[in-house]
Design a protein around this motif. Sequence first.
Motif, PDB file in Angstrom:
ATOM      1  N   ALA A 135       3.728  -5.808  -8.247  1.00 49.04           N
ATOM      2  CA  ALA A 135       3.874  -4.155  -8.672  1.00 49.04           C
ATOM      3  C   ALA A 135       4.885  -3.427  -7.982  1.00 49.04           C
ATOM      4  O   ALA A 135       5.363  -3.731  -6.902  1.00 49.04           O
ATOM      5  N   ALA A 136       5.091  -2.241  -8.640  1.00 51.05           N
ATOM      6  CA  ALA A 136       6.220  -1.392  -8.005  1.00 51.05           C
ATOM      7  C   ALA A 136       5.391   0.214  -8.230  1.00 51.05           C
ATOM      8  O   ALA A 136       5.318   0.399  -9.223  1.00 51.05           O
ATOM      9  N   GLY A 137       5.549   0.958  -7.216  1.00 51.05           N
ATOM     10  CA  GLY A 137       5.054   2.113  -7.214  1.00 51.05           C
ATOM     11  C   GLY A 137       5.393   3.147  -5.882  1.00 51.05           C
ATOM     12  O   GLY A 137       6.149   2.573  -5.075  1.00 51.05           O
ATOM     13  N   PRO A 138       5.439   4.299  -5.942  1.00 48.27           N
ATOM     14  CA  PRO A 138       5.803   5.079  -4.954  1.00 48.27           C
ATOM     15  C   PRO A 138       5.149   4.659  -3.651  1.00 48.27           C
ATOM     16  O   PRO A 138       3.767   4.269  -3.592  1.00 48.27           O
ATOM     17  N   THR A 139       6.046   4.626  -2.745  1.00 44.88           N
ATOM     18  CA  THR A 139       5.295   3.917  -1.387  1.00 44.88           C
ATOM     19  C   THR A 139       4.273   4.797  -0.902  1.00 44.88           C
ATOM     20  O   THR A 139       2.943   4.152  -0.375  1.00 44.88           O
ATOM     21  N   ARG A 140       4.060   5.988  -1.126  1.00 52.02           N
ATOM     22  CA  ARG A 140       2.916   6.794  -0.400  1.00 52.02           C
ATOM     23  C   ARG A 140       1.756   6.436  -1.352  1.00 52.02           C
ATOM     24  O   ARG A 140       0.502   6.874  -0.632  1.00 52.02           O
ATOM     25  N   PHE A 141       1.687   6.106  -2.662  1.00 53.70           N
ATOM     26  CA  PHE A 141       0.625   5.736  -3.390  1.00 53.70           C
ATOM     27  C   PHE A 141      -0.151   4.231  -3.099  1.00 53.70           C
ATOM     28  O   PHE A 141      -1.064   3.936  -3.803  1.00 53.70           O
ATOM     29  N   TRP A 142       0.823   3.406  -2.188  1.00 53.97           N
ATOM     30  CA  TRP A 142       0.301   2.270  -2.143  1.00 53.97           C
ATOM     31  C   TRP A 142      -1.200   2.107  -1.474  1.00 53.97           C
ATOM     32  O   TRP A 142      -1.210   2.750  -0.277  1.00 53.97           O
ATOM     33  N   ILE A 143      -2.124   1.423  -1.832  1.00 53.09           N
ATOM     34  CA  ILE A 143      -3.233   1.329  -0.929  1.00 53.09           C
ATOM     35  C   ILE A 143      -3.487  -0.359  -0.649  1.00 53.09           C
ATOM     36  O   ILE A 143      -3.440  -1.109  -1.302  1.00 53.09           O
ATOM     37  N   LEU A 144      -3.621  -0.454   0.781  1.00 50.32           N
ATOM     38  CA  LEU A 144      -3.510  -1.723   1.177  1.00 50.32           C
ATOM     39  C   LEU A 144      -5.192  -2.059   1.544  1.00 50.32           C
ATOM     40  O   LEU A 144      -5.642  -1.348   2.489  1.00 50.32           O
ATOM     41  N   GLY A 145      -5.814  -3.011   0.830  1.00 49.61           N
ATOM     42  CA  GLY A 145      -7.193  -3.094   1.002  1.00 49.61           C
ATOM     43  C   GLY A 145      -7.859  -3.233  -0.183  1.00 49.61           C
ATOM     44  O   GLY A 145      -7.154  -2.716  -1.034  1.00 49.61           O
ATOM     45  N   PRO A 146      -9.227  -3.128  -0.050  1.00 48.80           N
ATOM     46  CA  PRO A 146     -10.070  -2.770  -1.304  1.00 48.80           C
ATOM     47  C   PRO A 146      -9.717  -1.324  -1.822  1.00 48.80           C
ATOM     48  O   PRO A 146      -9.569  -0.684  -1.297  1.00 48.80           O
ATOM     49  N   ASP A 147      -9.591  -1.392  -3.271  1.00 44.04           N
ATOM     50  CA  ASP A 147      -8.904  -0.311  -3.733  1.00 44.04           C
ATOM     51  C   ASP A 147     -10.184  -0.014  -5.063  1.00 44.04           C
ATOM     52  O   ASP A 147      -9.675  -0.876  -6.014  1.00 44.04           O
ATOM     53  N   ASP A 148     -10.735   1.009  -5.018  1.00 44.81           N
ATOM     54  CA  ASP A 148     -11.760   1.367  -6.118  1.00 44.81           C
ATOM     55  C   ASP A 148     -11.157   2.718  -6.931  1.00 44.81           C
ATOM     56  O   ASP A 148     -11.801   3.300  -7.772  1.00 44.81           O
TER      57      ASP A 148
END
Length: 128
Positions: A97-110
Amino acid sequence: QVQLVESGGGLVQPGGSLTLSCVVSGGFKGDYAIGWFRLAPGKEREGVSCISLNDDMPRYAHSVNGRFTISRDSAQNTVHLQMNSLKPEDTAVYYCAAGPTRFWILGPDDTDYEYPYRGQGTQVTVSS
């Protein structure tokens, strides 16, 4: 137009290794990162790893830190995810996936966040 095409999934025994690759076509505006998230039945989406296109800074989920390595080959427009010491709990469909860096969530994402661009997914199964 941006396209992400994954490859490299498969079946591997616990403790084994696999490398996923994501070929990227098209360009991005702004501070973007490319990475991987995974989906497993009955589990939340989990951001696995991403790498910034601005400075190649990698980030990892706690669950894979020290086992997975993300890298970028700019000449080939490809992002690789080297996965070592694989565990049965790593079994999932992995999406580039590609997206703005600040929106990436590393770990469980609900959250309901939708990455602007994603590939078709590749299955990784860790089983003996």
